[in-house]
Write an enzyme that holds these catalytic residues in place. Structure first.
Site, PDB file in Angstrom:
ATOM      1  N   ARG A  67      33.824  52.695  33.074  1.00  0.00           N
ATOM      2  CA  ARG A  67      33.957  53.615  34.210  1.00  0.00           C
ATOM      3  C   ARG A  67      35.102  54.604  34.030  1.00  0.00           C
ATOM      4  O   ARG A  67      35.179  55.605  34.738  1.00  0.00           O
ATOM      5  CB  ARG A  67      34.034  52.838  35.520  1.00  0.00           C
ATOM      6  CG  ARG A  67      32.676  52.231  35.905  1.00  0.00           C
ATOM      7  CD  ARG A  67      32.725  51.535  37.242  1.00  0.00           C
ATOM      8  NE  ARG A  67      33.597  50.392  37.243  1.00  0.00           N
ATOM      9  CZ  ARG A  67      33.267  49.170  36.853  1.00  0.00           C
ATOM     10  NH1 ARG A  67      32.034  48.925  36.443  1.00  0.00           N
ATOM     11  NH2 ARG A  67      34.142  48.190  36.865  1.00  0.00           N
ATOM     12  N   GLU A 104      40.474  40.536  35.329  1.00  0.00           N
ATOM     13  CA  GLU A 104      40.480  39.816  36.609  1.00  0.00           C
ATOM     14  C   GLU A 104      39.406  38.713  36.538  1.00  0.00           C
ATOM     15  O   GLU A 104      39.577  37.637  37.070  1.00  0.00           O
ATOM     16  CB  GLU A 104      40.173  40.788  37.754  1.00  0.00           C
ATOM     17  CG  GLU A 104      40.366  40.186  39.127  1.00  0.00           C
ATOM     18  CD  GLU A 104      39.920  41.120  40.248  1.00  0.00           C
ATOM     19  OE1 GLU A 104      39.483  42.240  39.960  1.00  0.00           O
ATOM     20  OE2 GLU A 104      40.007  40.686  41.405  1.00  0.00           O
TER      21      GLU A 104
END
Ligand code: AMP
Length: 180
Positions: A67, A104
């Site tokens: 992204r 994460e």
């Protein structure tokens, strides 16, 4: 902060949707596809990403897969710089340098072409979002190993509760449009 800047940030923020438990339970996924499909948000996000760095000498914007590619090339053009992709393993065709990092969710590694950056090049690292900071920190190591000088970090969203900026160098500006 100026009123108009805050209203731009609010507008952008409202176009980003949060998908609970994606890609696994407990993750609040920030989905920017809804930002991208809103032409005003698309333009305002490009404008806001470039703002802090306008007028600075920048050689390259390094965009992080995937992204970070969406606004990365546009940001590079706005700053009169080239664009360099940092990619997941096995995607770049020429000789690469590799760095392992923690996400994460899960672990991975990132790669850059060995000949992408010249020594002393001034570099901005860009991604859509900084969470734990693992990806941006791994990209930092790649650029340092190639002799580049990082002059800034650029994100649309910063999840400040994950303290990603603690993994990045203290003296380099970290610019995030939206901080949560
Ligand atoms: P990190 O290395 O933990 O800072 O994670 C940053 C990378 O993971 C970015 O490329 C993000 O696109 C993606 N990412 C991590 N957490 C999220 C989240 N909650 N929503 C959307 N993308 C995320």
């Amino acid at each position: 902060m100026k009123k108009v800047e805050q209203s731009i940030k609010n507008y952008i923020s409202e176009t980003i949707r949060t998908i609970p438990d994606f890609p696994k339970p407990g993750i609040q996924f920030k989905d920017i596809t809804t930002l991208l499909q809103d032409k005003k948000a698309l333009e305002l996000t490009s404008y806001m990403l470039a703002s802090p760095f306008r007028g600075k000498l920048v050689d390259f914007v390094v965009g992080l897969e995937s992204r970070g590619f969406l606004f990365g090339t546009n940001l590079a053009q706005d700053l009169n710089a080239g664009f360099i992709p940092v990619r997941k393993p096995g995607k770049l065709p020429a000789e690469t340098l590799s760095e392992v990092y923690a996400l994460e969710y899960g672990t991975d590694s990132v790669e850059i072409h060995k000949d992408a950056i010249f020594k002393g090049a001034k570099v901005i690292i860009h991604d859509d979002l900084i969470a734990t900071g693992g990806t941006a920190s791994a990209a930092t190591e790649l650029i340092k190993r190639l002799g580049g000088e990082i002059i800034g970090y650029s994100f649309i969203i910063e999840l400040s509760f994950l303290k990603g900026r603690d993994l990045l160098p203290e003296n380099i500006p970290i610019e995030s449009i939206i901080t949560e």
